[in-house]
Design a protein around this motif. Structure first.
Motif, short mmCIF file in Angstrom:
data_model
loop_
_atom_site.label_atom_id
_atom_site.label_comp_id
_atom_site.label_asym_id
_atom_site.label_seq_id
_atom_site.Cartn_x
_atom_site.Cartn_y
_atom_site.Cartn_z
N HIS A 38 35.33 38.05 43.87
CA HIS A 38 34.43 38.42 44.76
C HIS A 38 35.56 40.02 44.25
N SER A 39 36.21 39.59 43.81
CA SER A 39 37.97 41.00 43.39
C SER A 39 36.06 41.36 41.92
N HIS A 40 36.12 41.11 41.28
CA HIS A 40 34.77 42.60 40.83
C HIS A 40 33.98 42.71 41.44
N SER A 41 33.45 42.27 42.50
CA SER A 41 32.44 43.18 43.49
C SER A 41 33.11 44.38 44.61
N VAL A 42 34.50 43.47 44.64
CA VAL A 42 35.01 44.87 45.47
C VAL A 42 35.90 45.83 44.03
N PHE A 43 36.02 45.92 43.41
CA PHE A 43 36.22 47.08 42.41
C PHE A 43 34.69 47.60 42.53
N VAL A 44 33.64 47.02 41.81
CA VAL A 44 32.58 47.98 41.81
C VAL A 44 31.86 49.19 43.05
N LYS A 45 31.65 48.08 43.36
CA LYS A 45 31.28 48.34 44.83
C LYS A 45 32.39 49.18 45.50
N TYR A 83 44.80 25.87 43.51
CA TYR A 83 43.55 25.63 44.02
C TYR A 83 42.54 25.56 42.42
N PRO A 84 42.10 24.65 42.70
CA PRO A 84 40.82 23.93 41.76
C PRO A 84 39.68 25.42 41.29
N ILE A 85 39.76 25.44 40.07
CA ILE A 85 39.44 26.56 39.37
C ILE A 85 37.82 27.27 40.01
N ASP A 86 37.30 26.17 40.85
CA ASP A 86 36.58 26.86 40.36
C ASP A 86 36.07 27.69 42.25
N GLU A 112 46.79 49.26 38.97
CA GLU A 112 47.63 48.25 38.86
C GLU A 112 46.80 46.98 39.38
N ASP A 113 45.75 46.91 40.52
CA ASP A 113 45.05 45.20 40.63
C ASP A 113 44.49 45.58 39.82
N LEU A 114 43.74 46.50 38.80
CA LEU A 114 43.19 45.32 37.27
C LEU A 114 44.41 44.77 36.37
N LEU A 115 45.60 45.12 36.61
CA LEU A 115 46.48 45.21 35.34
C LEU A 115 46.86 43.12 36.50
N LEU A 116 47.08 43.28 37.90
CA LEU A 116 46.87 41.78 38.85
C LEU A 116 45.57 41.04 38.57
N HIS A 117 44.28 41.71 38.32
CA HIS A 117 43.73 40.75 38.21
C HIS A 117 43.19 39.95 36.74
N ALA A 118 43.99 40.86 35.25
CA ALA A 118 43.86 40.66 34.43
C ALA A 118 45.08 39.13 34.33
N LYS A 119 46.16 39.70 35.05
CA LYS A 119 47.41 38.48 34.68
C LYS A 119 47.12 37.33 35.51
N ILE A 120 45.55 37.28 36.70
CA ILE A 120 45.37 36.22 37.61
C ILE A 120 44.08 35.92 36.15
N GLU A 121 43.71 36.12 35.41
CA GLU A 121 42.72 35.53 34.56
C GLU A 121 43.40 34.97 33.76
N ASP A 122 44.57 35.67 33.30
CA ASP A 122 45.66 35.46 31.75
C ASP A 122 46.62 33.77 32.39
N VAL A 140 37.66 31.33 40.66
CA VAL A 140 36.22 32.03 39.94
C VAL A 140 35.77 32.47 40.82
N GLU A 141 35.60 32.30 42.33
CA GLU A 141 35.26 32.93 43.25
C GLU A 141 35.63 34.30 43.66
N TYR A 142 37.00 33.46 43.57
CA TYR A 142 38.30 34.99 43.91
C TYR A 142 37.39 36.05 42.87
N LEU A 143 38.12 35.43 41.81
CA LEU A 143 38.09 36.44 41.04
C LEU A 143 36.39 37.14 41.10
#
Length: 250
Positions: free
Chosen positions: A84-91, A73-76, A215-225, A79-82
């Motif tokens: 969205h994940s932030h929003s799901v994590f917090v809310k 996927y293009p980087i934008d 586990e989901d947080l580690l997956l999220h970090a893996k996507i970023e890394d 970023v949108e996926y990440l």
């Protein structure tokens, strides 16, 4: 065989802890209704029992980074996926876990001290986590957008040129690595989310949710890394090359 609607909430949640979160999103706290049947709860709360049963019986879906094909996927979009994940994590996720911790009452003596510790530690973790997310979105994601805009010709790059003297994707990567173990403290005080058979159902549900969230947080970090930061590094290199070309022409 007893139908699911005639089973008690305690029985349903003890069989599968994920059902506690399903009920939560329907506005039902399992620990306030443990001895009531699902039918009784749905009737008293005005819920469509067929809809509730369908949600309770649905297989939970685990996100697999390989299935997402984010690398292509293009980087934008990454970023949108990440974001969205932030929003799901917090809310959703953290709000639910916080509610489980806040509502901890009298528990098995083995967990009384831990319940008190979690009520103290978890809000601090949430505060730090939200701060990290805002910092990431307001700095890294904005920086990436500026790089993209320059390459697409949407800005002339003067401001970006000076920004790049202060910021770099490498620095973001180093800072991100320091935040990848944010739940270490919670994992330690919960003994790696391990509980004994005598533990209250409330504790078991809480531990499973904390474990699942990490586990989901580690997956999220893996996507970023593994996906976001390499793409951002390549983007930054292209911008630098463009600047070199502009400087040569002048």
């Amino acid at each position: 065989m007893q139908g699911i609607q005639e089973r008690t909430i305690n029985d349903l949640v003890a069989e599968n802890h994920v059902r506690a979160s399903v009920l939560y999103y329907f506005g039902v706290n399992f620990y306030d209704n443990e001895e009531r049947t699902l039918k009784e709860v749905c009737t008293s709360c005005g819920l469509n029992i067929k809809t509730v049963i369908k949600s309770l019986e649905a297989e939970p879906k685990k996100t697999d980074v390989n299935e997402l094909r984010l690398m292509a996927y293009p980087i934008d979009l990454v970023v949108e996926y990440l974001k969205h994940s932030h929003s799901v994590f917090v809310k959703k996720r953290l709000a639910y876990i916080a509610q489980l911790i806040d509502s901890l009452g009298v528990v098995n003596y083995r967990y009384q001290s831990l319940a008190h510790d979690l009520k103290t530690v978890f809000p601090l973790f949430v505060e730090d986590f939200i701060h990290h997310i805002h910092e990431e979105e307001d700095s890294l994601f904005v920086y990436i957008q500026q790089l993209r805009d320059f390459l697409s010709g949407e800005n002339h790059g003067t401001k970006l040129f000076y920004t790049m003297e202060k910021l770099s994707i490498h620095e973001f990567a180093v800072d991100h690595e320091e935040h990848e173990h944010e739940m270490d403290g919670i994992r330690k005080i919960t003994n790696n989310y391990t509980y004994c058979e005598e533990a209250d159902l409330h504790i078991k549900v809480l531990y499973e949710e904390l474990k699942s969230f990490e586990e989901d947080l580690l997956l999220h970090a893996k996507i970023e890394d593994d996906i976001l930061l390499p793409k951002a590094l390549q983007l930054e290199k292209l911008v630098k090359l463009r600047f070199y070309d502009i400087i040569k022409q002048n």
